[in-house]
Design a protein around this motif. Sequence first.
Motif, short mmCIF file in Angstrom:
data_model
loop_
_atom_site.label_atom_id
_atom_site.label_comp_id
_atom_site.label_asym_id
_atom_site.label_seq_id
_atom_site.Cartn_x
_atom_site.Cartn_y
_atom_site.Cartn_z
N ILE A 157 0.84 -1.21 0.00
CA ILE A 157 0.00 0.00 0.00
C ILE A 157 0.87 1.26 0.00
CG2 ILE A 157 -1.61 1.39 1.39
CD1 ILE A 157 -2.99 -1.21 2.17
N LEU A 158 1.96 1.23 0.76
CA LEU A 158 2.89 2.37 0.80
C LEU A 158 3.49 2.61 -0.58
CD1 LEU A 158 4.48 4.53 2.33
CD2 LEU A 158 6.16 2.77 2.95
N ILE A 159 3.90 1.54 -1.26
CA ILE A 159 4.42 1.65 -2.62
C ILE A 159 3.36 2.25 -3.54
CG2 ILE A 159 5.13 0.33 -4.66
CD1 ILE A 159 7.37 0.42 -2.75
N PHE A 160 2.13 1.80 -3.36
CA PHE A 160 1.01 2.28 -4.18
C PHE A 160 0.79 3.79 -3.98
CE2 PHE A 160 -3.67 2.97 -4.47
CZ PHE A 160 -3.80 2.79 -5.83
N ILE A 161 0.78 4.23 -2.72
CA ILE A 161 0.57 5.66 -2.42
C ILE A 161 1.67 6.52 -3.03
CG2 ILE A 161 0.51 7.38 -0.56
CD1 ILE A 161 -0.85 5.22 1.17
N HIS A 234 0.88 -4.37 -9.73
CA HIS A 234 0.77 -4.09 -11.18
C HIS A 234 0.81 -2.59 -11.46
CE1 HIS A 234 -0.75 -3.63 -15.21
NE2 HIS A 234 -1.82 -3.01 -14.74
N ILE A 235 0.06 -1.81 -10.69
CA ILE A 235 0.03 -0.36 -10.91
C ILE A 235 1.42 0.25 -10.71
CG2 ILE A 235 -0.84 1.83 -9.98
CD1 ILE A 235 -3.51 0.42 -9.48
N ALA A 236 2.11 -0.22 -9.66
CA ALA A 236 3.46 0.28 -9.40
C ALA A 236 4.40 -0.05 -10.56
CB ALA A 236 4.00 -0.30 -8.10
N LEU A 237 4.28 -1.27 -11.10
CA LEU A 237 5.13 -1.68 -12.22
C LEU A 237 4.75 -0.93 -13.50
CD1 LEU A 237 5.14 -5.55 -11.60
CD2 LEU A 237 7.05 -3.98 -11.25
N ALA A 238 3.43 -0.79 -13.75
CA ALA A 238 2.97 -0.12 -14.97
C ALA A 238 3.41 1.33 -15.00
CB ALA A 238 1.44 -0.20 -15.05
N GLU A 248 15.59 -7.87 -12.94
CA GLU A 248 15.23 -9.15 -12.35
C GLU A 248 14.37 -8.96 -11.11
OE1 GLU A 248 18.36 -11.86 -11.65
OE2 GLU A 248 19.14 -11.80 -13.70
N VAL A 249 14.60 -7.88 -10.36
CA VAL A 249 13.82 -7.57 -9.16
C VAL A 249 13.22 -6.18 -9.35
CG1 VAL A 249 13.82 -7.50 -6.63
CG2 VAL A 249 15.47 -8.95 -7.83
N PRO A 250 12.18 -6.05 -10.17
CA PRO A 250 11.64 -4.73 -10.48
C PRO A 250 11.11 -3.95 -9.28
CG PRO A 250 10.23 -6.48 -11.34
CD PRO A 250 11.50 -7.11 -10.92
N MET A 251 10.49 -4.63 -8.30
CA MET A 251 9.98 -3.92 -7.13
C MET A 251 11.13 -3.38 -6.27
SD MET A 251 6.72 -3.64 -7.11
CE MET A 251 6.27 -3.33 -5.41
N GLY A 252 12.24 -4.08 -6.27
CA GLY A 252 13.42 -3.59 -5.56
C GLY A 252 13.95 -2.32 -6.19
N TYR A 253 13.94 -2.27 -7.51
CA TYR A 253 14.38 -1.07 -8.23
C TYR A 253 13.47 0.11 -7.92
CZ TYR A 253 14.84 2.22 -12.10
OH TYR A 253 14.98 3.37 -12.84
N ILE A 254 12.14 -0.14 -7.92
CA ILE A 254 11.18 0.92 -7.63
C ILE A 254 11.38 1.45 -6.21
CG2 ILE A 254 8.72 1.43 -7.30
CD1 ILE A 254 8.14 -0.57 -9.54
#
Length: 348
Positions: A157-161, A234-238, A248-254
């Motif tokens: 949720i924090l990532i989303f916000i 998905h929204i965070a990645l998009a 390889e670790v896209p959420m880590g990059y974000i």
Amino acid sequence: MNRLSWKQSFQIGCTYIGTVIGAGFASGQEILQFFTIHGTYAYFGIFLATVLFAWGGIRLLRFGYELRAISYNQLTEYRFGKQLARILDSSMSIMLFGITVAMLAGVGALFQEQFHLSFHFGVLLTIGLTLFVLLKGMKGILSANSIIVPCMFLFTILIFILTLRQGIVSPSAIAEQENHWKWGLSSISYAAFNLGLAVSVLIPLGTQAGTIQTLKLGGLIGAVGLGVMMVIVHIALAAHMPGMIAFEVPMGYIAAKMNPWLQIGFSFVLWGEIFSSLIGNVYALSSQMKPGASMLQTLFLNICILTVAFFVAQIGFSKLVTILYPLFGYLSFFFILAILFPIRHRNE
């Protein structure tokens, strides 16, 4: 519904989520490959996967409840007969052990790369915590996931916000990745793979519910929770596409791009997701090897499983995942067949 039933439903839902999500989900790689690359169709895929998780999860939980099963082999024997069940159960045990090894290797790599600590320290620490949680059996798994899963949910949720504050990407930015039919196949494959992986925990988990209503609510909580988390990731990645495909670790990059402290938080969340999958796998293996074992016998089996896994884990995380996960994907479809029809008790 009384208070105890709501508590049981919440614990069942959290354990369902904790069993399904693992290193692949936390890293964002699974959501990227199965959903985000399909552009605007990703939302249809996530919705379909959520429906399948609700339907399949409740069916598996109900089978466990009605059969009073303490391990998944009771379901396979009921569905396929003793001879075929032995083959399927052996194959499932090999795959569960392989994934256990992969999770330990992933933990070691995480401690080495993110925390700058020894590979062996990370693995041994996680093994110790796994043995401690499993001393209480399924109750220990329920309690652990009731803590771990809400923490994961809050992090997503924090990532989303933070993503919303930066602005959502236009769907046209990833339109070149869209396909008008592959999103459905990806969604079904994703649900089948994860239900196959979760069957070893969901079957004995069904016996923990006091009533069918409690069980159904728990399965629904788990499915909806998974659906919400899939949408958020998905929204965070998009919002960062199409560049995410290269990582390889896209959420880590974000997380690292947003805030250095967030990257540290992500590392702990990733460990938590690996740990939740690990305890479920080891529990399933030991209960399959010796159903109804005493606490000491189970502890001994868990120590043996994790000791062997520790040495095999030296092969490396990426090599293990490349070999084992595709094989497990094919096996999963056999287990999904077991939930297509309602139970009709036999008079044998």
